[in-house]
Design a protein around this motif. Structure first.
Motif, PDB file in Angstrom:
ATOM      1  N   GLU A   1      -7.738  24.853  -1.892  1.00  0.00           N
ATOM      2  CA  GLU A   1      -8.397  24.221  -3.054  1.00  0.00           C
ATOM      3  C   GLU A   1      -7.395  23.004  -3.707  1.00  0.00           C
ATOM      4  O   GLU A   1      -7.744  22.213  -4.729  1.00  0.00           O
ATOM      5  N   ILE A   2      -6.131  23.162  -3.571  1.00  0.00           N
ATOM      6  CA  ILE A   2      -5.245  22.097  -3.850  1.00  0.00           C
ATOM      7  C   ILE A   2      -5.362  20.883  -2.744  1.00  0.00           C
ATOM      8  O   ILE A   2      -5.216  19.673  -3.085  1.00  0.00           O
ATOM      9  N   ALA A   3      -5.428  21.361  -1.636  1.00  0.00           N
ATOM     10  CA  ALA A   3      -5.215  20.325  -0.453  1.00  0.00           C
ATOM     11  C   ALA A   3      -6.695  19.323  -0.697  1.00  0.00           C
ATOM     12  O   ALA A   3      -6.154  18.358  -0.324  1.00  0.00           O
ATOM     13  N   ARG A   4      -7.611  19.716  -1.240  1.00  0.00           N
ATOM     14  CA  ARG A   4      -8.540  18.851  -1.387  1.00  0.00           C
ATOM     15  C   ARG A   4      -8.424  17.782  -2.401  1.00  0.00           C
ATOM     16  O   ARG A   4      -8.907  16.619  -2.232  1.00  0.00           O
ATOM     17  N   CYS A   5      -7.539  18.107  -3.273  1.00  0.00           N
ATOM     18  CA  CYS A   5      -7.191  17.147  -4.387  1.00  0.00           C
ATOM     19  C   CYS A   5      -6.198  16.339  -3.519  1.00  0.00           C
ATOM     20  O   CYS A   5      -6.437  14.964  -4.099  1.00  0.00           O
ATOM     21  N   VAL A   6      -5.519  16.514  -3.049  1.00  0.00           N
ATOM     22  CA  VAL A   6      -4.497  15.581  -2.063  1.00  0.00           C
ATOM     23  C   VAL A   6      -5.319  14.835  -1.331  1.00  0.00           C
ATOM     24  O   VAL A   6      -5.040  13.262  -1.455  1.00  0.00           O
ATOM     25  N   VAL A   7      -6.258  15.128  -0.698  1.00  0.00           N
ATOM     26  CA  VAL A   7      -7.272  14.240   0.245  1.00  0.00           C
ATOM     27  C   VAL A   7      -7.807  13.150  -0.521  1.00  0.00           C
ATOM     28  O   VAL A   7      -7.918  12.053  -0.104  1.00  0.00           O
ATOM     29  N   PHE A   8      -8.520  13.626  -1.580  1.00  0.00           N
ATOM     30  CA  PHE A   8      -9.020  12.860  -2.721  1.00  0.00           C
ATOM     31  C   PHE A   8      -8.249  11.509  -2.999  1.00  0.00           C
ATOM     32  O   PHE A   8      -8.373  10.393  -2.887  1.00  0.00           O
ATOM     33  N   LEU A   9      -6.871  11.955  -3.400  1.00  0.00           N
ATOM     34  CA  LEU A   9      -5.987  10.931  -4.271  1.00  0.00           C
ATOM     35  C   LEU A   9      -5.239   9.977  -3.159  1.00  0.00           C
ATOM     36  O   LEU A   9      -4.958   8.868  -3.317  1.00  0.00           O
ATOM     37  N   ALA A  10      -5.354  10.513  -1.814  1.00  0.00           N
ATOM     38  CA  ALA A  10      -4.632   9.799  -0.565  1.00  0.00           C
ATOM     39  C   ALA A  10      -5.588   8.914  -0.159  1.00  0.00           C
ATOM     40  O   ALA A  10      -5.139   7.746   0.346  1.00  0.00           O
TER      41      ALA A  10
ATOM     42  N   ALA B   1       1.648  -3.104  -6.817  1.00  0.00           N
ATOM     43  CA  ALA B   1       2.132  -3.534  -5.512  1.00  0.00           C
ATOM     44  C   ALA B   1       0.916  -2.537  -4.444  1.00  0.00           C
ATOM     45  O   ALA B   1       1.345  -2.188  -3.246  1.00  0.00           O
ATOM     46  N   GLY B   2      -0.245  -1.870  -5.211  1.00  0.00           N
ATOM     47  CA  GLY B   2      -1.050  -1.229  -4.303  1.00  0.00           C
ATOM     48  C   GLY B   2      -0.522   0.079  -4.091  1.00  0.00           C
ATOM     49  O   GLY B   2      -1.177   0.696  -3.241  1.00  0.00           O
ATOM     50  N   ILE B   3       0.467   0.687  -4.880  1.00  0.00           N
ATOM     51  CA  ILE B   3       0.897   1.902  -4.496  1.00  0.00           C
ATOM     52  C   ILE B   3       0.495   2.934  -5.719  1.00  0.00           C
ATOM     53  O   ILE B   3       0.662   2.413  -7.029  1.00  0.00           O
ATOM     54  N   THR B   4      -0.226   4.013  -5.623  1.00  0.00           N
ATOM     55  CA  THR B   4      -0.457   4.819  -6.648  1.00  0.00           C
ATOM     56  C   THR B   4       0.361   6.075  -6.782  1.00  0.00           C
ATOM     57  O   THR B   4       0.692   6.538  -5.629  1.00  0.00           O
ATOM     58  N   VAL B   5       0.554   6.693  -7.791  1.00  0.00           N
ATOM     59  CA  VAL B   5       1.423   7.666  -8.097  1.00  0.00           C
ATOM     60  C   VAL B   5       0.869   8.756  -8.833  1.00  0.00           C
ATOM     61  O   VAL B   5       0.605   8.456 -10.218  1.00  0.00           O
ATOM     62  N   ASN B   6       0.518   9.792  -8.383  1.00  0.00           N
ATOM     63  CA  ASN B   6      -0.306  10.823  -9.216  1.00  0.00           C
ATOM     64  C   ASN B   6       0.433  12.298  -8.866  1.00  0.00           C
ATOM     65  O   ASN B   6       0.892  12.379  -8.045  1.00  0.00           O
ATOM     66  N   ALA B   7      -0.057  13.129  -9.862  1.00  0.00           N
ATOM     67  CA  ALA B   7       0.595  14.403  -9.816  1.00  0.00           C
ATOM     68  C   ALA B   7      -0.722  15.363  -9.711  1.00  0.00           C
ATOM     69  O   ALA B   7      -1.981  15.355 -10.154  1.00  0.00           O
ATOM     70  N   ILE B   8      -0.622  16.556  -9.392  1.00  0.00           N
ATOM     71  CA  ILE B   8      -1.594  17.618  -9.147  1.00  0.00           C
ATOM     72  C   ILE B   8      -0.586  19.027  -9.744  1.00  0.00           C
ATOM     73  O   ILE B   8       0.416  19.015  -9.395  1.00  0.00           O
ATOM     74  N   CYS B   9      -1.468  19.411 -10.766  1.00  0.00           N
ATOM     75  CA  CYS B   9      -0.894  20.595 -11.248  1.00  0.00           C
ATOM     76  C   CYS B   9      -1.579  22.085 -10.933  1.00  0.00           C
ATOM     77  O   CYS B   9      -2.798  22.179 -11.637  1.00  0.00           O
ATOM     78  N   PRO B  10      -1.189  22.736  -9.877  1.00  0.00           N
ATOM     79  CA  PRO B  10      -2.014  23.662  -9.373  1.00  0.00           C
ATOM     80  C   PRO B  10      -1.529  24.906 -10.620  1.00  0.00           C
ATOM     81  O   PRO B  10      -0.631  25.010 -11.287  1.00  0.00           O
ATOM     82  N   GLY B  11      -2.737  25.691 -10.652  1.00  0.00           N
ATOM     83  CA  GLY B  11      -2.152  27.099 -11.520  1.00  0.00           C
ATOM     84  C   GLY B  11      -1.558  28.049 -10.358  1.00  0.00           C
ATOM     85  O   GLY B  11      -0.943  27.550  -9.512  1.00  0.00           O
ATOM     86  N   TYR B  12      -1.969  29.164 -10.838  1.00  0.00           N
ATOM     87  CA  TYR B  12      -1.600  30.320  -9.716  1.00  0.00           C
ATOM     88  C   TYR B  12      -2.331  30.543  -8.617  1.00  0.00           C
ATOM     89  O   TYR B  12      -3.601  30.707  -8.511  1.00  0.00           O
ATOM     90  N   ILE B  13      -1.592  30.010  -7.448  1.00  0.00           N
ATOM     91  CA  ILE B  13      -2.383  30.005  -5.978  1.00  0.00           C
ATOM     92  C   ILE B  13      -1.840  31.181  -5.271  1.00  0.00           C
ATOM     93  O   ILE B  13      -0.548  31.373  -5.277  1.00  0.00           O
ATOM     94  N   GLY B  14      -2.690  31.689  -4.202  1.00  0.00           N
ATOM     95  CA  GLY B  14      -2.265  32.789  -3.717  1.00  0.00           C
ATOM     96  C   GLY B  14      -1.421  32.658  -2.502  1.00  0.00           C
ATOM     97  O   GLY B  14      -1.756  32.744  -1.322  1.00  0.00           O
TER      98      GLY B  14
ATOM     99  N   PHE C   1       0.738  -1.191  -0.314  1.00  0.00           N
ATOM    100  CA  PHE C   1      -0.021   0.097  -0.034  1.00  0.00           C
ATOM    101  C   PHE C   1       0.985   1.105   0.028  1.00  0.00           C
ATOM    102  O   PHE C   1       1.818   1.377   0.691  1.00  0.00           O
ATOM    103  N   GLY C   2       0.645   2.377  -0.823  1.00  0.00           N
ATOM    104  CA  GLY C   2       1.026   3.534  -0.842  1.00  0.00           C
ATOM    105  C   GLY C   2       0.530   4.468  -1.587  1.00  0.00           C
ATOM    106  O   GLY C   2      -0.186   4.326  -2.511  1.00  0.00           O
ATOM    107  N   ARG C   3       0.598   5.839  -1.315  1.00  0.00           N
ATOM    108  CA  ARG C   3       0.216   6.845  -1.997  1.00  0.00           C
ATOM    109  C   ARG C   3       1.355   7.932  -2.230  1.00  0.00           C
ATOM    110  O   ARG C   3       1.779   8.377  -0.986  1.00  0.00           O
TER     111      ARG C   3
ATOM    112  N   ASP D   1      -8.012   5.495   0.676  1.00  0.00           N
ATOM    113  CA  ASP D   1      -7.775   4.147   0.626  1.00  0.00           C
ATOM    114  C   ASP D   1      -8.789   3.679  -0.768  1.00  0.00           C
ATOM    115  O   ASP D   1      -8.222   2.814  -1.518  1.00  0.00           O
ATOM    116  N   ASP D   2      -9.900   4.317  -0.923  1.00  0.00           N
ATOM    117  CA  ASP D   2     -10.615   4.115  -2.161  1.00  0.00           C
ATOM    118  C   ASP D   2     -10.280   4.755  -3.336  1.00  0.00           C
ATOM    119  O   ASP D   2     -11.253   4.628  -4.287  1.00  0.00           O
TER     120      ASP D   2
END
Ligand code: CAA
Length: 241
Positions: free
Chosen positions: A211-220, A168-181, A126-128, A222-223
């Motif tokens: 607005e970026i953090a919520r994407c991380v929680v989504f990808l992290a 191996a149950g590990i997902t690897v993803n990227a998030i591409c933020p635009g211009y964040i304050g 398991f891994g994210r 278990d489901d």
């Protein structure tokens, strides 16, 4: 105790919002930082999140830092490679130091942090791994040849390693933020920000770190195990890829 999440550059800007969102979602969070002790101490006292100091550009420091986090909190099951820097300059004025600093932190830093957690994730099945890339790694940005190259590299890293981790149950993803304050974006000359950047953002504003953090929680989660090798864009409509 929830799964252990390690967030690099996790005490300021987008990283701080990610650390807090993961804590709120039930994770045991370790926030790494490289230099700003004052900001880290303030973050720790305000959030109760453990902070750890080392540079992601230093492989040996990453190995030691991960070992310390794991000794204190348990195996790292979620790694968020968020630490990043800019050294903007038009290419004809860009120095070798500008290039090396950005590549060493933004691209080699992702290797340096992921490598020490990878075997454990494979063993535990398991891994994210979540890499914070950038809109400017997707589209390129004048004045950021170094940064755009590093962030495009992070996307390639993500897509290759996702294939290796899948069984191996590990997902690897990227998030591409635009211009964040954040401080990084607010450091851009105000005239450049107003006249050249904001007009390119269809929603008409900078993004919020949350607005970026919520994407991380989504990808992290278990489901989220079927999402791997992907790139989530969160940029206010500025660029579609
Ligand atoms: N495309 C083409 N040419 C451009 C350009 C662009 N987007 N921007 C500037 N230029 C040209 C200018 O027209 C100017 O040309 P002339 O000399 O012929 O007049 C020349 O480049 C120099 O421009 P500046 O006066 O702006 O040069 P400078 O040396 O004072 O500043 C800079 C250069 C620091 C790169 C500045 O332009 C800048 O800050 N640009 C913004 C870069 C940017 O978007 N950075 C993002 C930081 S936030 C981040 O990275 C987070 C994230 O992930 C999104």
């Amino acid at each position: 105790m929830g799964r252990v999440a390690l967030v690099t550059g996790g005490t300021r800007g987008i990283g701080a919002a990610i650390s807090i969102a993961l804590k709120d979602a039930g994770y045991t969070v370790a926030a790494n930082y490289a230099g700003n002790d004052e900001a880290a101490a303030k973050f720790k006292s305000e959030t109760g999140i453990a902070v750890y100091k080392w540079s992601v550009a230093d492989y040996d420091a990453c190995v030691a830092g991960v070992a310390q986090v794991e000794a204190d909190l348990g195996p790292v099951e979620v790694l968020v490679n968020n630490a990043g820097i800019t050294r903007d300059a038009m290419f004809h004025k860009m120095t070798k130091e500008n290039w090396d600093a950005v590549i060493n932190t933004n691209l080699s830093g992702v290797f340096n942090m992921t490598h020490p957690v990878w075997s454990g994730m494979r063993d535990r099945k398991f891994g994210r791994v979540i890499n914070i890339s950038s809109i400017n790694g997707q589209k390129g940005q004048a004045g950021q040849v170094n940064y755009s190259a590093s962030k495009a590299g992070d996307i390639g890293f993500t897509r290759a390693l996702a294939q290796e981790g899948a069984r191996a149950g590990i997902t690897v993803n990227a998030i591409c933020p635009g211009y964040i304050g954040t401080e990084m974006v607010r450091a851009i000359d105000e005239e450049v920000l107003k006249s050249r950047i904001l007009p390119q953002i269809p929603v008409g504003r900078l993004g919020e770190p949350e607005e970026i953090a919520r994407c991380v929680v989504f990808l992290a989660a278990d489901d989220a195990g079927f999402i791997t090798g992907s790139t989530i864009s969160a940029n206010g409509g500025q660029f579609f890829s």
